[in-house]
Scaffold this active site. Structure first.
Site, PDB file in Angstrom:
ATOM      1  N   ARG A  32     -21.414  11.432 -18.365  1.00 51.18           N
ATOM      2  CA  ARG A  32     -22.841  11.615 -18.050  1.00 51.18           C
ATOM      3  C   ARG A  32     -23.605  10.876 -19.028  1.00 51.18           C
ATOM      4  O   ARG A  32     -24.546   9.958 -18.518  1.00 51.18           O
ATOM      5  CB  ARG A  32     -23.269  12.983 -18.206  1.00 51.18           C
ATOM      6  CG  ARG A  32     -22.884  13.828 -17.076  1.00 51.18           C
ATOM      7  CD  ARG A  32     -23.288  15.053 -17.175  1.00 51.18           C
ATOM      8  NE  ARG A  32     -22.805  15.935 -16.108  1.00 51.18           N
ATOM      9  CZ  ARG A  32     -22.753  17.409 -15.981  1.00 51.18           C
ATOM     10  NH1 ARG A  32     -22.790  17.943 -17.305  1.00 51.18           N
ATOM     11  NH2 ARG A  32     -22.441  17.902 -14.997  1.00 51.18           N
ATOM     12  N   LYS A 203     -16.190  29.794  -2.434  1.00 48.77           N
ATOM     13  CA  LYS A 203     -17.218  30.528  -1.728  1.00 48.77           C
ATOM     14  C   LYS A 203     -17.874  30.068  -0.302  1.00 48.77           C
ATOM     15  O   LYS A 203     -18.185  28.778  -0.420  1.00 48.77           O
ATOM     16  CB  LYS A 203     -18.162  31.110  -2.629  1.00 48.77           C
ATOM     17  CG  LYS A 203     -17.910  31.922  -3.763  1.00 48.77           C
ATOM     18  CD  LYS A 203     -19.306  32.569  -4.229  1.00 48.77           C
ATOM     19  CE  LYS A 203     -19.107  33.295  -5.531  1.00 48.77           C
ATOM     20  NZ  LYS A 203     -20.240  33.426  -6.098  1.00 48.77           N
ATOM     21  N   GLY A 359     -19.248  18.460  -9.134  1.00 46.00           N
ATOM     22  CA  GLY A 359     -18.376  19.628  -9.195  1.00 46.00           C
ATOM     23  C   GLY A 359     -17.037  19.304  -9.562  1.00 46.00           C
ATOM     24  O   GLY A 359     -16.336  18.380 -10.214  1.00 46.00           O
ATOM     25  N   GLY A 382     -24.651  21.091  -7.761  1.00 52.14           N
ATOM     26  CA  GLY A 382     -25.606  21.650  -6.864  1.00 52.14           C
ATOM     27  C   GLY A 382     -26.692  20.607  -6.325  1.00 52.14           C
ATOM     28  O   GLY A 382     -27.082  20.974  -5.268  1.00 52.14           O
TER      29      GLY A 382
HETATM   30  P1  AMP Z   1     -16.572  25.597  -5.919  1.00 46.66           P
HETATM   31  O1  AMP Z   1     -17.272  25.814  -7.286  1.00 46.66           O
HETATM   32  O2  AMP Z   1     -17.202  26.567  -4.889  1.00 46.66           O
HETATM   33  O3  AMP Z   1     -16.362  24.327  -5.430  1.00 46.66           O
HETATM   34  O4  AMP Z   1     -15.092  26.307  -6.228  1.00 46.66           O
HETATM   35  C1  AMP Z   1     -14.224  25.709  -7.140  1.00 46.66           C
HETATM   36  C2  AMP Z   1     -13.148  26.507  -7.425  1.00 46.66           C
HETATM   37  O5  AMP Z   1     -12.593  27.264  -6.333  1.00 46.66           O
HETATM   38  C3  AMP Z   1     -11.822  26.253  -8.230  1.00 46.66           C
HETATM   39  O6  AMP Z   1     -12.419  26.915  -9.684  1.00 46.66           O
HETATM   40  C4  AMP Z   1     -10.978  26.719  -7.729  1.00 46.66           C
HETATM   41  O7  AMP Z   1      -9.893  26.873  -8.414  1.00 46.66           O
HETATM   42  C5  AMP Z   1     -11.397  27.584  -6.760  1.00 46.66           C
HETATM   43  N1  AMP Z   1     -10.488  27.994  -5.418  1.00 46.66           N
HETATM   44  C6  AMP Z   1      -9.853  26.901  -4.526  1.00 46.66           C
HETATM   45  N2  AMP Z   1      -9.170  27.494  -3.608  1.00 46.66           N
HETATM   46  C7  AMP Z   1      -9.149  29.001  -4.072  1.00 46.66           C
HETATM   47  C8  AMP Z   1      -8.451  29.854  -3.405  1.00 46.66           C
HETATM   48  N3  AMP Z   1      -7.583  29.662  -2.405  1.00 46.66           N
HETATM   49  N4  AMP Z   1      -8.233  31.115  -4.153  1.00 46.66           N
HETATM   50  C9  AMP Z   1      -9.457  31.208  -5.165  1.00 46.66           C
HETATM   51  N5  AMP Z   1      -9.864  30.156  -5.767  1.00 46.66           N
HETATM   52  C10 AMP Z   1      -9.890  29.137  -5.355  1.00 46.66           C
END
Ligand code: AMP
Length: 401
Positions: A32, A203, A359, A382
């Site tokens: 950064r 999510k 991210g 974000g």
């Molecule tokens: P996000 O911040 O929503 O992009 O989520 C990223 C996180 O999602 C990472 O820490 C991953 O380990 C988690 N992730 C990805 N696939 C899975 C899964 N199948 N089950 C649980 N966590 C997951």
């Protein structure tokens, strides 16, 4: 920003120096800071002095037991030696971003000199976007430049409200911010087709608005990671203990229907690597995505899915990727994410344009050692998501009006 006359001007610049530090307060990843260097150097070369402001961590969320901020842990003073080295200029420091010290130090700067102000989030007025605080910050500059794309979705004092104290011809975007916007616009407004979006991560709720928008613009949507199991359940599958947001089952169905109505090819994992524990050393097996037994959870996409996703990616001309396809932090469940990174890199080598949307997908592409083989890596997780959703980011609106 190149159109400004910087000669003898104090340029107040919001940068994103929110870098990770280890227990000895050493910087463990300076990406950064490096990304802000070209903008700072442009001003210095134009005969201006630069006053930098940034946040570091979330000091208001981690107050000491007496209610004061933990200066030792969150001070931007930790950044000064490395920043000085990167700029080739000895960077000065003001121990408060607000008040007499910051203001007088800014006035005493000669052209070519740099002053770093202390962490803006030491004051709760920063996140509150407090007007008097923003007015105080504005007194440290004659021109305001925002180069902190990562915080452009926050209506904070230093990212948004402060801009109201500068006339239209006294404020602008830095080079990093400009290229973030240009690259997002390329995907939103003038993509070479086919356009493929790959969405993963934990999510559905975080990405449902983006998915909705993408069903209006993409030829292909690929969904993996934890969010895929909400879709699998919505389609009637059994998903064991996999991540699922039951409140989003209906919305997931609506998205699938909308994609179908719009002629978008929507790809979900057909097979899944399941685990009997959320750990790298858990027992593993591959099963169809909608047939996960109780006591097991899906942590990665399976081999058949990897092949299907990679084939679509390699035939794409524009690719947007946000979110890992599995728990890539565990080596035993990183294969799907790594393979996706390789497919995106291969498509890019063949001439496709690829935007990696901030991210965890950035960590994933770095982990795969492929960061120099994609077209653009966003610094804003974000902020990039919200920009692609079509939201007007407050930090951008404050400049463009
Ligand atoms: P996000 O911040 O929503 O992009 O989520 C990223 C996180 O999602 C990472 O820490 C991953 O380990 C988690 N992730 C990805 N696939 C899975 C899964 N199948 N089950 C649980 N966590 C997951």
């Amino acid at each position: 920003m190149k159109n400004f006359d910087y000669n003898n001007k104090r340029v107040l610049m919001r940068v994103d120096f929110n870098v990770p530090l280890n227990d000895q307060h050493q910087i463990t990843d300076d990406t950064r800071i490096k990304k802000a260097v070209p903008t700072i150097k442009t001003v210095l070369a134009g005969g201006g002095a630069v006053i930098l402001m940034s946040h570091l961590g979330r000091p208001q969320k981690k107050l000491k037991s007496d209610g004061s901020v933990n200066v030792e842990k969150f001070t931007l003073r930790h950044i000064v030696p490395h920043l000085s080295k990167l700029l080739g200029v000895e960077v000065q420091f003001a121990s408060n971003c607000f008040g007499a010290e910051a203001k007088s130090k800014s006035f005493l700067l000669n052209p070519g000199q740099v002053l770093l102000l202390e962490n803006t989030r030491f004051h709760k007025e920063e996140a509150a976007g407090e007007e008097i605080f923003a007015a105080g910050l504005s007194q440290c500059g004659d021109i305001y430049i925002n180069d902190a794309f990562g915080t452009a979705h926050r209506a904070h004092a230093s990212t948004t409200v402060v801009a109201g104290h500068f006339k239209a011809d006294e404020k602008g975007f830095g080079l990093l911010m400009q290229s973030e916007i240009e690259n997002a616009e390329k995907v939103l407004n003038s993509p070479t087709r086919p356009l493929t979006a790959i969405l993963g991560g934990a999510k559905v709720s975080d990405k449902i608005k983006l998915l909705d928008r993408l069903t209006e613009t993409c030829q292909n949507i690929i969904v993996g990671g934890g969010m895929a199991y909400t879709f699998a359940k919505a389609k009637g599958g059994t998903i064991g203990n996999s991540l699922c947001e039951d409140d989003y089952l209906d919305l997931a169905k609506e998205i699938l229907q909308k994609a179908k109505d719009n002629g978008v090819d929507f790809y979900l994992p057909t097979d899944t690597v399941i685990a009997d524990d959320f750990s790298n050393d858990a027992n593993r097996k591959v099963v169809p995505t909608g047939e996960i037994p109780d006591g097991w959870e899906g942590l990665d996409i399976g081999p058949e899915t990897i092949k299907a996703f990679s084939d679509v990616i390699k035939k794409s001309s524009t690719i947007l990727w946000n979110g890992p396809l599995g728990v890539f932090e565990f080596d035993n469940f990183a294969f799907g994410t790594e393979s996706t990174a390789k497919a995106v890199a291969a498509a890019t080598q063949k001439g496709a344009y690829s935007l990696i949307g901030g991210g965890d997908s950035v960590s994933a592409i770095n982990k795969a050692g492929l960061s120099d083989q994609v077209s653009f890596i966003s610094t804003g997780g974000g902020a990039m998501l919200e920009y692609l959703e079509g939201k007007t980011l407050p930090g951008i609106k404050a400049i463009t009006g």
